[in-house]
Design a protein around this motif. Structure first.
Motif, PDB file in Angstrom:
ATOM      1  N   SER A 115       0.850  -1.196   0.000  1.00  0.00           N
ATOM      2  CA  SER A 115       0.000   0.000   0.000  1.00  0.00           C
ATOM      3  C   SER A 115       0.879   1.237   0.000  1.00  0.00           C
ATOM      4  N   ASP A 116       0.237   2.386  -0.206  1.00  0.00           N
ATOM      5  CA  ASP A 116       0.969   3.648  -0.170  1.00  0.00           C
ATOM      6  C   ASP A 116       1.507   3.933   1.229  1.00  0.00           C
ATOM      7  N   GLU A 117       0.913   3.316   2.263  1.00  0.00           N
ATOM      8  CA  GLU A 117       1.393   3.514   3.626  1.00  0.00           C
ATOM      9  C   GLU A 117       2.811   2.988   3.815  1.00  0.00           C
ATOM     10  N   MET A 118       3.266   2.106   2.953  1.00  0.00           N
ATOM     11  CA  MET A 118       4.644   1.614   3.040  1.00  0.00           C
ATOM     12  C   MET A 118       5.657   2.701   2.686  1.00  0.00           C
ATOM     13  N   GLN A 119       5.197   3.728   1.953  1.00  0.00           N
ATOM     14  CA  GLN A 119       6.062   4.844   1.553  1.00  0.00           C
ATOM     15  C   GLN A 119       7.339   4.347   0.871  1.00  0.00           C
ATOM     16  N   LEU A 120       7.213   3.348   0.034  1.00  0.00           N
ATOM     17  CA  LEU A 120       8.388   2.750  -0.606  1.00  0.00           C
ATOM     18  C   LEU A 120       9.092   3.755  -1.508  1.00  0.00           C
ATOM     19  N   LYS A 121      10.407   3.821  -1.364  1.00  0.00           N
ATOM     20  CA  LYS A 121      11.238   4.691  -2.196  1.00  0.00           C
ATOM     21  C   LYS A 121      12.354   3.853  -2.820  1.00  0.00           C
ATOM     22  N   ALA A 122      12.536   3.980  -4.133  1.00  0.00           N
ATOM     23  CA  ALA A 122      13.515   3.176  -4.860  1.00  0.00           C
ATOM     24  C   ALA A 122      14.756   3.997  -5.193  1.00  0.00           C
ATOM     25  N   TYR A 123      15.925   3.369  -5.025  1.00  0.00           N
ATOM     26  CA  TYR A 123      17.219   3.968  -5.380  1.00  0.00           C
ATOM     27  C   TYR A 123      17.861   3.070  -6.436  1.00  0.00           C
ATOM     28  N   ARG A 124      17.638   3.394  -7.672  1.00  0.00           N
ATOM     29  CA  ARG A 124      18.131   2.526  -8.740  1.00  0.00           C
ATOM     30  C   ARG A 124      19.651   2.434  -8.742  1.00  0.00           C
ATOM     31  N   ASP A 125      20.335   3.559  -8.474  1.00  0.00           N
ATOM     32  CA  ASP A 125      21.794   3.550  -8.526  1.00  0.00           C
ATOM     33  C   ASP A 125      22.403   2.665  -7.446  1.00  0.00           C
ATOM     34  N   GLN A 126      21.649   2.417  -6.355  1.00  0.00           N
ATOM     35  CA  GLN A 126      22.144   1.553  -5.284  1.00  0.00           C
ATOM     36  C   GLN A 126      21.482   0.173  -5.300  1.00  0.00           C
ATOM     37  N   VAL A 138      20.760  -5.029 -11.171  1.00  0.00           N
ATOM     38  CA  VAL A 138      19.753  -4.042 -11.555  1.00  0.00           C
ATOM     39  C   VAL A 138      18.500  -4.742 -12.055  1.00  0.00           C
ATOM     40  N   GLU A 139      18.678  -5.897 -12.712  1.00  0.00           N
ATOM     41  CA  GLU A 139      17.526  -6.646 -13.209  1.00  0.00           C
ATOM     42  C   GLU A 139      16.647  -7.126 -12.050  1.00  0.00           C
ATOM     43  N   ASP A 140      17.277  -7.601 -10.977  1.00  0.00           N
ATOM     44  CA  ASP A 140      16.514  -8.035  -9.806  1.00  0.00           C
ATOM     45  C   ASP A 140      15.782  -6.850  -9.170  1.00  0.00           C
ATOM     46  N   PHE A 141      16.475  -5.726  -9.095  1.00  0.00           N
ATOM     47  CA  PHE A 141      15.857  -4.516  -8.554  1.00  0.00           C
ATOM     48  C   PHE A 141      14.628  -4.130  -9.381  1.00  0.00           C
ATOM     49  N   SER A 142      14.769  -4.097 -10.696  1.00  0.00           N
ATOM     50  CA  SER A 142      13.670  -3.693 -11.576  1.00  0.00           C
ATOM     51  C   SER A 142      12.508  -4.672 -11.488  1.00  0.00           C
ATOM     52  N   ALA A 143      12.825  -5.964 -11.352  1.00  0.00           N
ATOM     53  CA  ALA A 143      11.766  -6.964 -11.243  1.00  0.00           C
ATOM     54  C   ALA A 143      10.955  -6.752  -9.968  1.00  0.00           C
ATOM     55  N   PHE A 144      11.622  -6.421  -8.861  1.00  0.00           N
ATOM     56  CA  PHE A 144      10.904  -6.165  -7.616  1.00  0.00           C
ATOM     57  C   PHE A 144      10.004  -4.936  -7.756  1.00  0.00           C
ATOM     58  N   VAL A 145      10.556  -3.838  -8.272  1.00  0.00           N
ATOM     59  CA  VAL A 145       9.780  -2.601  -8.406  1.00  0.00           C
ATOM     60  C   VAL A 145       8.572  -2.827  -9.301  1.00  0.00           C
ATOM     61  N   SER A 146       8.748  -3.574 -10.383  1.00  0.00           N
ATOM     62  CA  SER A 146       7.637  -3.854 -11.284  1.00  0.00           C
ATOM     63  C   SER A 146       6.557  -4.674 -10.581  1.00  0.00           C
ATOM     64  N   SER A 147       6.963  -5.697  -9.836  1.00  0.00           N
ATOM     65  CA  SER A 147       5.993  -6.520  -9.110  1.00  0.00           C
ATOM     66  C   SER A 147       5.280  -5.707  -8.044  1.00  0.00           C
ATOM     67  N   TYR A 148       6.025  -4.880  -7.349  1.00  0.00           N
ATOM     68  CA  TYR A 148       5.418  -4.038  -6.317  1.00  0.00           C
ATOM     69  C   TYR A 148       4.364  -3.112  -6.931  1.00  0.00           C
ATOM     70  N   ASN A 149       4.693  -2.464  -8.048  1.00  0.00           N
ATOM     71  CA  ASN A 149       3.749  -1.548  -8.693  1.00  0.00           C
ATOM     72  C   ASN A 149       2.496  -2.280  -9.177  1.00  0.00           C
ATOM     73  N   ASP A 204      16.159   8.866 -12.642  1.00  0.00           N
ATOM     74  CA  ASP A 204      16.068   7.407 -12.499  1.00  0.00           C
ATOM     75  C   ASP A 204      14.797   6.957 -11.786  1.00  0.00           C
ATOM     76  N   GLN A 205      13.722   7.724 -11.922  1.00  0.00           N
ATOM     77  CA  GLN A 205      12.453   7.316 -11.323  1.00  0.00           C
ATOM     78  C   GLN A 205      11.578   6.610 -12.349  1.00  0.00           C
ATOM     79  N   GLU A 206      10.763   5.689 -11.870  1.00  0.00           N
ATOM     80  CA  GLU A 206       9.778   5.034 -12.713  1.00  0.00           C
ATOM     81  C   GLU A 206       8.390   5.502 -12.312  1.00  0.00           C
ATOM     82  N   GLY A 207       7.490   5.581 -13.291  1.00  0.00           N
ATOM     83  CA  GLY A 207       6.128   6.003 -12.998  1.00  0.00           C
ATOM     84  C   GLY A 207       6.029   7.509 -12.828  1.00  0.00           C
TER      85      GLY A 207
END
Length: 641
Positions: free
Chosen positions: A154-165, A183-194, A585-588
């Motif tokens: 949910s938005d309450e998680m306030q998730l913030k992504a740092y692609r460079d890290q 980076v591929e693993d990072f992107s896969a997580f962010v995509s699943s989360y969204n 480096d933000q998505e969405g």
């Protein structure tokens, strides 16, 4: 006073898991029997709290024996499968809050995550959840590690992504970070989360068909921000940055906050009514405290207008105070009587001179909110109209008699407000909040997250209706010229550009006409996960507003909102600058995390900028006024290179 950066931006460093175990053990010793990060049904991992509990009675069962051995943390192979290579991550936790000892520590050196639906997660549900599952909606849940994290996406998680890290930070009964191997693993997580977030917010899977249904063909740029037309944001930036008013405060400047005044109030404060002329007012349970407007802020005059009897009197703290008639009168909306009337207070005499009724066609009706006809309407000495809002009503009320006769305020019956203009919608619009622009156009926020724009000429049909992002809008504001809207939700602010180009090539706002399909994507103002966590249990955004302008040709420069004990301030020029570092480096949708925080000792009632006329030379903004139940403070902004 202001804090532009957070400790959470410190680089994550490796640390031994034993340090995390020591931290957990110390925390649990202070918080008796707290085991909030471990699912009680997961017998593959035990925290140090197991050693603090009373010794269980002897048992011959193998399960009890194994449980005791695990509590001793003996070094024998775990029955837990090794994390899959695909979802292998490192888990960190942020400890010691916003203190000099704050740091990241390793919670698990190698673990895994998964997204599961509550209905498919039977072994993780407690008995109460099992009983209620049939009547509740199924949610996507993020699970991480050996029972440490299980949180609804949910938005309450306030998730913030740092692609460079290759890292994401989020809130779940604490502040956590996941670091990915690639980076591929990072992107896969962010995509699943969204994907999971979209489904939890809207109740349907994320795909092109469902996005079109929810956002509409004209707002596909909201669902696919990369394809949105942001030219209006950039064009507006160019106009603004080249204007004379902006020359003194370019985007590259930093700004400091300095506290000018702080005064204790005589009673609990419930609302703040800023004036643009001589005085401002703090409204409490039994009266109104008068403050003098100054270049450095507001300062008490030692004068209190007590509510007196007359036409019913005011017996409870008003939930809304509205200045009118060159700020000599104040309309007070009380929670009593189902909001079917208002009290009119003469500030100079300190007396309630009338109790008005909301009535249409001889029937009493309710109103949930009132506001002025326009941004500067409270300065008009002859003003007699104001706007009203209810779940399915939007209207304009007139205190003059509809037949041109002066109403007898001394009569036994309360005078009736005249319904001058408006509309009662037959279907559930679920209006929640509204505001007006300089020319009297109206913006309305709804429970479903929609934001509607109405022209000053008609309230029957919205000129533009922006779709919701999945969260109710609890407060809205507009700039004086109507070019920008800010909406408040519990977990983020949404900033909308209303500019568009019509078929004739003329630039208009969404208040003036239908915007078509060239609509810029909105931008979100969010807190970093650590700040969201430190804001406390009452960490919902409230009452986001632009700085206060009441003249043509002037530009609002800041946005301020309240979150618990925080007053949070964004530089509006930075928000509009598409090349700002926050957006890299933000998505969405673009999200801005650059802000300043003013911390108070108690929950903040309201925080607002004074009228632009009180800005001193060399300052980019008029003073900021922050009211808590027992104190009021004024802060000055200063620029430095």
């Amino acid at each position: 006073m202001g804090a532009a950066h957070s400790h959470e931006d410190l680089e994550i460093c490796e640390s031994d898991e034993e340090e995390y175990e020591e931290y957990e053990e110390g925390r649990e010793q202070q918080e008796q029997e707290e085991d909030e990060f471990v699912d009680s049904r997961d017998d593959t991992f035990a925290t140090s709290s197991s050693r603090l509990r009373p010794k269980p009675p002897p048992s011959s069962s193998l399960d009890d024996v194994e449980s005791k051995l695990r509590a001793l943390k003996l070094k024998y192979p775990s029955t837990t499968p090794h994390p899959s290579t695909q979802n292998s991550i490192k888990l960190f936790r942020y400890i010691n809050g916003n203190t000099p000892k704050a740091k990241w520590i390793t919670a698990e050196k190698s673990t895994s995550y998964s997204f599961v639906k509550t209905g498919d997660d039977d072994d993780e549900e407690d008995e109460d959840d099992d009983k209620n599952r049939d009547s509740e909606k199924e949610w996507w849940v993020l699970k991480v590690g050996r029972g440490k994290i299980r949180s609804k996406v949910s938005d309450e998680m306030q998730l913030k992504a740092y692609r460079d890290q290759r890292r994401v930070d989020f809130v779940s009964k604490g502040v956590w970070a996941l670091r990915f191997s690639t980076v591929e693993d990072f992107s896969a997580f962010v995509s699943s989360y969204n994907n999971c977030l979209f489904e939890n917010n809207h109740g349907v899977e994320l795909n092109d068909v469902n996005k079109a249904k929810i956002f509409g063909k004209d707002f596909i740029g909201w669902a696919n921000p990369e394809a949105a037309d942001d030219s209006m944001w950039e064009d507006a930036d160019d106009i603004l940055l080249n204007s004379p008013q902006s020359a003194a405060t370019p985007v590259r400047d930093t700004q400091d906050l300095t506290e000018a005044f702080e005064e204790a109030t005589s009673e609990g404060i419930h609302s703040l009514a800023l004036g643009a002329l001589d005085n401002s007012f703090l409204v409490g349970s039994s009266g109104i405290q008068v403050f003098k407007n100054m270049r450095q802020g507001i300062q008490g005059k030692g004068v209190c207008v007590n509510f007196e009897g007359g036409y019913g009197g005011v017996h409870t703290a008003p939930k809304k105070a509205l200045l009118m008639r060159a700020e000599t009168n104040m309309l007070l909306m009380s929670p009593m009587s189902q909001n079917r009337g208002i009290h009119q207070l003469d500030i100079e005499t300190g007396k309630v001179i009338s109790e008005w009724k909301f009535e249409k066609d001889g029937v009493d009706i309710s109103m949930s909110d009132i506001t002025n006809d326009g941004k500067g309407a409270q300065l008009d000495p002859s003003a007699s109209t104001f706007l009203g809002l209810d779940n399915n009503r939007l209207c304009r009320w007139d205190m003059r008699d509809r037949y041109g006769m002066v109403q007898d305020l001394a009569s036994a019956n309360a005078p009736v407000l005249s319904w001058q203009q408006g509309h009662q919608f037959c279907r559930g619009t679920n209006f929640q909040c509204f505001a007006s622009t300089g020319d009297g156009s109206i913006v309305v926020g709804s429970l479903d997250g929609k934001i509607r724009l109405y022209s000053s000429n008609t309230m029957r049909q919205a000129k533009t209706a922006f779709p919701g992002l999945g969260a109710p809008v609890t407060h809205v504001d507009a700039t004086y010229d109507g070019k920008w809207i800010v909406g408040t939700t519990d977990t983020y602010l949404i900033v909308i550009c209303t500019l568009f180009t019509d078929k004739a090539g003329k630039t208009k706002t969404g208040f003036e006409g239908r915007m078509g399909n060239k609509i810029a994507a909105p931008r979100l103002l969010k807190l970093r996960p650590l700040d969201a966590h430190l804001a406390g249990s009452n960490n919902k955004f409230r009452n986001a507003q632009f700085s206060w302008v009441t003249e043509d040709g002037k530009q609002e420069r800041h946005v301020v909102a309240t979150v618990g004990k925080f007053s949070v301030i964004w530089n509006f020029q930075q928000v509009k600058n598409g090349s700002h570092e926050c957006y890299h480096d933000q998505e969405g949708l673009k999200k801005c995390y650059c802000y300043k925080i003013v911390l108070r000792n108690e929950s903040i009632v309201d925080s607002r900028f004074m009228n632009d006329n009180f800005a001193v030379s060399g300052s980019p903004e008029a003073p900021l006024v922050i009211a808590t139940p027992m104190k009021v403070s004024s802060f000055s902004l200063s620029s430095k290179r």
